[in-house]
Scaffold this active site. Structure first.
Site: not given
Length: 337
Positions: A143, A229
């Protein structure tokens, strides 16, 4: 996939590593004492390190990563800001790469959460592991913003996924609220909203994180596959084909004829994965210290869930920040759902 072999060393080598490790501990201590500090969403405090907010533990592991991690040219990294579709993408990447190793009727993902298919480098710690037991290509996840990664990773392939920041905020708030210590007061949505907009959340600011990968993807599209996404939700089969080609394991005409792309999409769908017993009752342990219930990685997976939580004023505020931050970059993240 989730157990790693410790580095085999001679006493002399181990001594050298101990010296390096002690140096990192001292540097980490100094940083914690001097860096800007705020309350964390999950842990007690976050520290601003090279313009990004990290917990003390993640910060230390970033130092370890720069000193000890040795990448290989075939390594593949999944990079993302938290709660942007990482779990789904892990499942898609793993099953695409390993489509000849497992039978779809009794797949690895039927018995293991998608998190276990990747090594989360942010949480690996001393003693350093060499990952020699991992199959190739080795799959790692992080991340961390691109600017926080070791230079040795620049020759490797990255898949990055981003998402409308309004949905990221809501998903992250729910996730962190479940992990937050009971010793800390609850984090309200209003508080989370204000902090997120200021860029203050684990691994944030969100916009700078996204741009750190977007800019590199424009310069080196063969090294970073940049996904959204929302596009994954609209055309998952197209994305799976992109992933296969990018990871240098494209589908053959015969595989496509047999419907293998669709089989992977079905296997990794939110409906299928969230209903598996392992993702209802299983627990994922990271670095033998952080435990997260698998079901916490599966909440809704919807586009536009922010509408159930944010007022029109809050929506406009985040959209305005997003437009300002991304202006001139060519990247558009806000959705009209």
């Amino acid at each position: 996939m989730s157990s790693f072999q410790s580095l085999q060393t001679t006493p002399e080598t181990k001594s050298e590593e101990d010296v390096e490790y002690n140096k990192i501990c001292e540097k980490h201590k100094q940083l914690i004492e001097t860096l800007p500090k705020v309350d964390g969403w999950w842990v007690q405090h976050m520290y601003n390190y090279h313009d990004f907010w990290l917990s003390s533990y993640i910060l230390k592991n970033n130092l370890l990563l720069h000193t000890f991690f040795k990448s290989q040219p075939t390594d593949i990294f999944l990079a993302s800001f938290m709660k942007t579709g990482t779990t789904w993408l892990k499942a898609l990447m793993f099953s695409t790469l390993n489509r000849h190793r497992y039978n779809f009727s009794d797949h690895y993902l039927h018995h293991h959460g998608p998190q276990s298919a990747f090594v989360l480098l942010d949480l690996e710690t001393y003693p350093i592991t060499d990952f020699t037991n991992l199959s190739h290509p080795r799959l790692f996840a992080t991340h961390l913003a691109h600017t926080l990664l070791p230079a040795c990773m620049s020759s490797c392939k990255f898949v990055y996924v981003c998402r409308d920041p309004k949905d990221v905020l809501i998903s992250k708030w729910h996730f962190m609220s479940k992990l937050r210590s009971k010793d800390q007061p609850p984090l309200s949505l209003d508080e989370a909203f204000e902090l997120f907009c200021l860029g203050v959340s684990e691994y944030g600011p969100f916009w700078e994180h996204v741009l750190s990968y977007w800019r590199v993807s424009l310069e080196f599209p063969d090294k970073i596959l940049f996904l959204k996404y929302e596009e994954m939700k609209k055309q998952p089969e197209v994305v799976v084909q992109k992933l296969a080609a990018f990871m240098e394991k494209p589908f053959t005409a015969e595989e496509e004829k047999k419907g293998m792309v669709g089989d992977i999409v079905k296997l990794c769908s939110f409906e299928n994965l969230s209903n598996l017993e392992v993702n209802k009752t299983g627990v994922e342990k990271f670095a033998n210290m952080v435990e997260v219930e698998n079901r916490d990685f599966f909440r809704k997976g919807e586009v536009g869930d922010w509408k159930n939580y944010l007022s029109e004023e809050m929506k406009e505020h985040i959209d305005r920040i997003t437009d300002e931050k991304l202006r001139g970059s060519g990247l558009i993240l806000t959705t009209t759902v």
